[in-house]
Design a protein around this motif. Structure first.
Motif, PDB file in Angstrom:
ATOM      1  N   PHE A 199       0.843  -1.181   0.000  1.00  0.00           N
ATOM      2  CA  PHE A 199       0.000   0.000   0.000  1.00  0.00           C
ATOM      3  C   PHE A 199       0.887   1.242   0.000  1.00  0.00           C
ATOM      4  CE2 PHE A 199      -3.358  -2.658   2.315  1.00  0.00           C
ATOM      5  CZ  PHE A 199      -4.060  -2.880   1.143  1.00  0.00           C
ATOM      6  N   PRO A 200       0.337   2.396  -0.349  1.00  0.00           N
ATOM      7  CA  PRO A 200       1.118   3.630  -0.255  1.00  0.00           C
ATOM      8  C   PRO A 200       1.679   3.809   1.158  1.00  0.00           C
ATOM      9  CG  PRO A 200      -0.925   4.039  -1.427  1.00  0.00           C
ATOM     10  CD  PRO A 200      -1.008   2.635  -0.892  1.00  0.00           C
ATOM     11  N   GLY A 201       2.890   4.334   1.219  1.00  0.00           N
ATOM     12  CA  GLY A 201       3.524   4.546   2.515  1.00  0.00           C
ATOM     13  C   GLY A 201       3.302   5.926   3.077  1.00  0.00           C
ATOM     14  N   SER A 202       2.601   6.767   2.303  1.00  0.00           N
ATOM     15  CA  SER A 202       2.335   8.135   2.749  1.00  0.00           C
ATOM     16  C   SER A 202       1.100   8.657   2.037  1.00  0.00           C
ATOM     17  CB  SER A 202       3.532   9.046   2.422  1.00  0.00           C
ATOM     18  OG  SER A 202       3.665   9.178   1.014  1.00  0.00           O
ATOM     19  N   LEU A 203       0.557   9.752   2.566  1.00  0.00           N
ATOM     20  CA  LEU A 203      -0.603  10.385   1.928  1.00  0.00           C
ATOM     21  C   LEU A 203      -0.219  10.914   0.544  1.00  0.00           C
ATOM     22  CD1 LEU A 203      -3.545  11.257   2.042  1.00  0.00           C
ATOM     23  CD2 LEU A 203      -2.851  13.273   3.360  1.00  0.00           C
ATOM     24  N   GLU A 204       1.005  11.414   0.399  1.00  0.00           N
ATOM     25  CA  GLU A 204       1.475  11.891  -0.911  1.00  0.00           C
ATOM     26  C   GLU A 204       1.370  10.791  -1.960  1.00  0.00           C
ATOM     27  OE1 GLU A 204       4.317  14.182   1.951  1.00  0.00           O
ATOM     28  OE2 GLU A 204       3.088  12.374   2.004  1.00  0.00           O
ATOM     29  N   GLU A 205       1.823   9.584  -1.597  1.00  0.00           N
ATOM     30  CA  GLU A 205       1.779   8.449  -2.531  1.00  0.00           C
ATOM     31  C   GLU A 205       0.337   8.084  -2.873  1.00  0.00           C
ATOM     32  OE1 GLU A 205       4.061   4.976  -1.481  1.00  0.00           O
ATOM     33  OE2 GLU A 205       5.672   6.205  -0.651  1.00  0.00           O
ATOM     34  N   ALA A 206      -0.540   8.105  -1.883  1.00  0.00           N
ATOM     35  CA  ALA A 206      -1.952   7.770  -2.113  1.00  0.00           C
ATOM     36  C   ALA A 206      -2.610   8.781  -3.054  1.00  0.00           C
ATOM     37  CB  ALA A 206      -2.704   7.703  -0.783  1.00  0.00           C
ATOM     38  N   LEU A 207      -2.311  10.061  -2.857  1.00  0.00           N
ATOM     39  CA  LEU A 207      -2.883  11.107  -3.721  1.00  0.00           C
ATOM     40  C   LEU A 207      -2.348  10.992  -5.144  1.00  0.00           C
ATOM     41  CD1 LEU A 207      -2.757  14.169  -1.280  1.00  0.00           C
ATOM     42  CD2 LEU A 207      -4.790  12.878  -1.968  1.00  0.00           C
ATOM     43  N   ALA A 208      -1.078  10.638  -5.277  1.00  0.00           N
ATOM     44  CA  ALA A 208      -0.489  10.439  -6.615  1.00  0.00           C
ATOM     45  C   ALA A 208      -1.177   9.270  -7.315  1.00  0.00           C
ATOM     46  CB  ALA A 208       1.009  10.184  -6.492  1.00  0.00           C
ATOM     47  N   ALA A 209      -1.474   8.210  -6.547  1.00  0.00           N
ATOM     48  CA  ALA A 209      -2.176   7.048  -7.115  1.00  0.00           C
ATOM     49  C   ALA A 209      -3.588   7.434  -7.545  1.00  0.00           C
ATOM     50  CB  ALA A 209      -2.210   5.917  -6.095  1.00  0.00           C
ATOM     51  N   LEU A 210      -4.260   8.252  -6.729  1.00  0.00           N
ATOM     52  CA  LEU A 210      -5.615   8.696  -7.059  1.00  0.00           C
ATOM     53  C   LEU A 210      -5.622   9.537  -8.335  1.00  0.00           C
ATOM     54  CD1 LEU A 210      -8.634   8.953  -6.341  1.00  0.00           C
ATOM     55  CD2 LEU A 210      -8.030  10.907  -4.882  1.00  0.00           C
ATOM     56  N   LYS A 211      -4.595  10.333  -8.501  1.00  0.00           N
ATOM     57  CA  LYS A 211      -4.492  11.194  -9.685  1.00  0.00           C
ATOM     58  C   LYS A 211      -4.436  10.359 -10.964  1.00  0.00           C
ATOM     59  CE  LYS A 211      -2.282  15.670 -10.418  1.00  0.00           C
ATOM     60  NZ  LYS A 211      -1.211  16.564  -9.951  1.00  0.00           N
ATOM     61  N   SER A 212      -3.742   9.214 -10.897  1.00  0.00           N
ATOM     62  CA  SER A 212      -3.560   8.391 -12.094  1.00  0.00           C
ATOM     63  C   SER A 212      -4.581   7.266 -12.225  1.00  0.00           C
ATOM     64  CB  SER A 212      -2.141   7.796 -12.108  1.00  0.00           C
ATOM     65  OG  SER A 212      -1.943   6.976 -10.969  1.00  0.00           O
ATOM     66  N   ASP A 213      -5.276   6.949 -11.147  1.00  0.00           N
ATOM     67  CA  ASP A 213      -6.243   5.830 -11.171  1.00  0.00           C
ATOM     68  C   ASP A 213      -7.550   6.263 -10.526  1.00  0.00           C
ATOM     69  OD1 ASP A 213      -7.454   3.273 -11.234  1.00  0.00           O
ATOM     70  OD2 ASP A 213      -6.570   2.713  -9.301  1.00  0.00           O
TER      71      ASP A 213
END
Length: 250
Positions: free
Chosen positions: A209-223
């Motif tokens: 899973f994403p290790g930070s909120l930044e990573e999660a938001l980046a994933a949301l941007k692309s998916d």
């Protein structure tokens, strides 16, 4: 339904009865409000923050899912894996496939990722199993009633907006059903061993899973196409969420 002490210091678990998704979102907000008010009345402070004390178990919010069609639970199949139907396994596959972007809604604070660290009960790998507490999705082995055959998503926490988080989970699951995603073929398990006991090379092969909120938001941007299907999530809402949460990080 009931509440009881949990493994952490001063930690309690509150369990609800099974309810329809809209009612459960209302109930989540109401229950948190009641808890805060009762605590204040007794001169105490209650918190739902995911990680408060280093080294202690964090606070998650485990969400149980099943689908009804014409009043019948379509997640049940006595001949299926863990007595789960093909539809339910595809639903699980959808949630794990979109887990990176999903966490932007289910775990939407920087504190969320202080809880999602290896070695504790909080799951950090995209896997499913029956009795494994280190799995993100667990099929409760204690369920004997076919009408309540279900799984629980164990990653999310109570800092989420339940209306958005529950909806996002459902959209991810339904996308899995539409695409007939097979969680086993995707490498999500089942894993019936403690993931923290696996070697580094074995762990590296499993999606994290994403290790930070930044990573999660980046994933949301692309998916996020699965969220906008049928206009359930307007595109501008997703963009606004990413912008607002990025400001939170700053």
């Amino acid at each position: 339904k009931y509440h009881h002490h949990e493994v952490g210091s001063s930690q309690a678990e509150i369990e609800f009865k099974l309810c329809p998704i809209e009612l459960m979102a209302d109930a989540t907000v109401l229950a948190k409000n009641i808890c805060h008010r009762i605590a204040k009345k007794h001169g105490k402070v209650i918190t739902f923050l995911p990680k408060i004390i280093p080294g202690e178990a964090g606070n998650g919010m485990h969400i149980h899912h099943y689908l009804l069609k014409n009043g019948k639970n379509i997640f049940n199949d006595d001949g299926g894996l863990y007595k789960m139907s093909r539809i339910s396994l595809s639903y699980i596959g959808g949630i794990l496939k979109h887990a990176g972007s999903l966490l932007a809604f289910t775990n939407p604070t920087s504190n969320s990722y202080r809880r999602l660290t290896p070695g504790f009960e909080a799951p950090v790998k995209a896997v499913f199993a029956e009795g494994n507490r280190s799995a993100a999705i667990r099929i409760p082995g204690y369920v004997r009633d076919a009408a309540e055959r279900r799984f629980e998503f164990r990653t999310m926490d109570a800092t989420c907006n339940p209306y958005l988080a529950f909806s996002a989970m459902m959209m991810a699951g339904l996308d899995g059903v539409k695409r007939s995603i097979d969680p086993t073929k995707e490498g999500y398990g089942p894993y019936e061993k403690n993931l923290y006991e696996l070697s580094k090379s074995e762990l590296d092969r499993i999606q994290s899973f994403p290790g930070s909120l930044e990573e999660a938001l980046a994933a949301l941007k692309s998916d996020n196409a699965y969220l906008t299907c049928g206009d359930v999530f307007p595109q501008h809402l997703i963009e606004k969420w990413i912008k607002t949460k990025s400001k939170d990080i700053e």
